[in-house]
Scaffold this motif. Structure first.
Motif, short mmCIF file in Angstrom:
data_model
loop_
_atom_site.label_atom_id
_atom_site.label_comp_id
_atom_site.label_asym_id
_atom_site.label_seq_id
_atom_site.Cartn_x
_atom_site.Cartn_y
_atom_site.Cartn_z
N GLN A 248 29.72 47.19 35.43
CA GLN A 248 28.83 46.04 35.47
C GLN A 248 28.29 45.71 34.07
O GLN A 248 28.26 44.54 33.66
N VAL A 249 27.87 46.75 33.35
CA VAL A 249 27.36 46.56 31.99
C VAL A 249 28.46 46.00 31.09
O VAL A 249 28.23 45.11 30.27
N SER A 250 29.66 46.53 31.25
CA SER A 250 30.79 46.03 30.47
C SER A 250 31.01 44.55 30.72
O SER A 250 31.29 43.78 29.80
N GLY A 251 30.85 44.13 31.99
CA GLY A 251 31.00 42.72 32.33
C GLY A 251 30.02 41.84 31.58
O GLY A 251 30.36 40.74 31.12
N ALA A 313 33.94 55.43 30.40
CA ALA A 313 33.42 54.34 29.55
C ALA A 313 34.56 53.59 28.87
O ALA A 313 34.52 52.36 28.73
N LEU A 314 35.57 54.32 28.44
CA LEU A 314 36.73 53.67 27.83
C LEU A 314 37.42 52.74 28.83
O LEU A 314 37.80 51.62 28.49
N GLU A 315 37.55 53.22 30.06
CA GLU A 315 38.18 52.39 31.09
C GLU A 315 37.31 51.19 31.44
O GLU A 315 37.82 50.09 31.67
N ALA A 316 36.00 51.39 31.47
CA ALA A 316 35.09 50.28 31.77
C ALA A 316 35.16 49.21 30.69
O ALA A 316 35.05 48.00 30.99
N ALA A 317 35.33 49.63 29.45
CA ALA A 317 35.44 48.67 28.36
C ALA A 317 36.66 47.77 28.53
O ALA A 317 36.66 46.61 28.12
N LEU A 318 37.70 48.32 29.16
CA LEU A 318 38.95 47.57 29.33
C LEU A 318 39.05 46.87 30.68
O LEU A 318 39.75 45.86 30.81
N TRP A 319 38.37 47.40 31.69
CA TRP A 319 38.41 46.79 33.01
C TRP A 319 36.98 46.54 33.50
O TRP A 319 36.47 47.25 34.39
N PRO A 320 36.31 45.53 32.93
CA PRO A 320 34.92 45.25 33.31
C PRO A 320 34.84 44.59 34.69
O PRO A 320 35.82 44.02 35.18
N ALA A 321 33.66 44.69 35.27
CA ALA A 321 33.42 43.95 36.52
C ALA A 321 33.38 42.45 36.19
O ALA A 321 32.95 42.05 35.11
N SER A 322 33.81 41.64 37.14
CA SER A 322 33.81 40.19 36.95
C SER A 322 32.56 39.59 37.59
O SER A 322 32.35 39.72 38.79
#
Length: 358
Positions: A248-251, A313-322
């Protein structure tokens, strides 16, 4: 003639009797050996409360280990243990160091114990939490007696390491420490007094192993470099509590960095407060360097990572929530409150402050 027949019959009976006695003896011996083997392998009669220390030398063969086990009374037969170890895949899996084992232990328990990390006074176990910065890692290594912290940081700063990613790390003079973000957080075992460069190589190689082909393909799809990915992941790591929070934060950050965004600054506090770890460790930096990390003054990502992120965190940076959020804040219970507009965000901030009694 009758006498000879009786004599022959008597010899046959005697021979049969001898054969029967021999067979009976062999069966008794075999049975006894079977019982011994079962007792030996099963550890019957062992005492778990009576522990002995068995030292396994680095690179020791199973034969040498069997000798050490027999000498301490853990096993009774070196030959039987070696055979059991070979048949059960134990050979080559034993860890060097000191192992505490009960006398007359079951072979399966002995093998399982020897496969575990040994009690070794010269080996330090160091856990590097996700989100640690390099100064914090250096302090942890020094405290554990692995190596000098300053020497570790110097090795990272000036060394050349094996790994496909090193050429992708910028050496901008605005970065305080070039390799910040690339020592992968995990639990490591190092011999005390290790070469700082070797310790750094181990951590960097572990990072390299986490970057998959799928992640590389996703970076290409998003138009992000490895350094941009790690930098964003480091901010996400410091801003999040759970893996779902990370997405969510990454989004939010991806929305801000999107082309044509009206809010191109990330405005993340962690890009400022991370410098406290540098201050605590006594690492100097210039005002210009400090500003290069400040996402309240820099558009988009800072000059480099602000911590060492984990895999999630690395994966979240690449696959953020929309989603359509541009703001977030957390309350006293670590609940995230998201907003699309600044007025909504102000209300969320007031709500979060209320949970803290402000």
């Amino acid at each position: 003639m009758e006498h000879l027949n009786k004599q022959t019959a008597g010899k046959k009976k005697k021979t049969l009797l001898i054969v029967a006695i021999v067979l009976a003896a062999l069966l008794l011996i075999a049975g006894g050996l079977g019982l011994y083997a079962a007792s030996e392998i099963g550890g019957w009669g062992g005492d778990d409360s009576q522990l002995v220390t068995v030292t396994v030398e680095k690179g020791a063969s199973t034969a040498a280990i069997a000798s050490a086990l027999k000498e301490e009374g853990v096993i009774g037969s070196k030959t039987l243990f070696r055979l059991y170890s070979k048949l059960n895949g134990g050979d080559g899996t034993y860890q060097f160091g000191n192992h505490e084992l009960p006398k007359k232990a079951a072979y399966k328990d002995v093998i399982a114990a020897l496969q575990q990390t040994a009690i070794n006074e010269n080996v330090a176990t160091v856990t590097i939490p996700e989100g640690y910065s390099l100064p914090q890692i250096a302090a942890a290594l020094e405290e554990a007696g692995v190596c000098d912290g300053d020497a570790f940081l110097q090795a990272l700063q000036t060394g050349r390491f094996e790994g496909s990613f090193e050429a992708e790390v910028s050496d901008s003079p605005l970065k305080i420490l070039k390799m910040e973000g690339y020592c992968f957080p995990d639990t490591y075992q190092f011999e005390k007094g290790s070469d700082p460069a070797a310790v750094a190589q181990t951590m960097l190689a572990h990072f390299d192993s986490q970057i998959t082909a799928e992640m590389r393909a996703r970076m290409d799809e998003l138009g992000m470099s490895l350094e941009e990915t790690v930098t964003l992941a480091s901010i996400i790591q410091k801003e999040s509590f759970t893996n779902e929070d990370m997405k969510q934060v990454s989004g939010v950050f991806h929305n801000r960095m999107a082309a044509g965004s009206s809010l191109p600054m990330l405005q993340s506090d962690v890009t400022i407060v991370f410098l406290r770890a540098y201050d605590a460790y006594g690492i100097p930096y210039t005002e210009e360097q400090s500003e290069a990390y400040n996402t309240y003054t820099v558009t988009g990502l800072p000059i480099g990572p602000v911590a060492c992120p984990g895999k999630a965190a690395l994966e979240a940076a690449l696959w953020p929530a929309s989603h359509d959020y541009y703001y977030f804040v957390t309350d006293a219970d670590n609940n995230y409150l998201y907003a699309k507009t600044f007025p909504e965000h102000e209300k969320n901030v007031a709500q979060a402050d209320a949970t803290r009694g402000k």
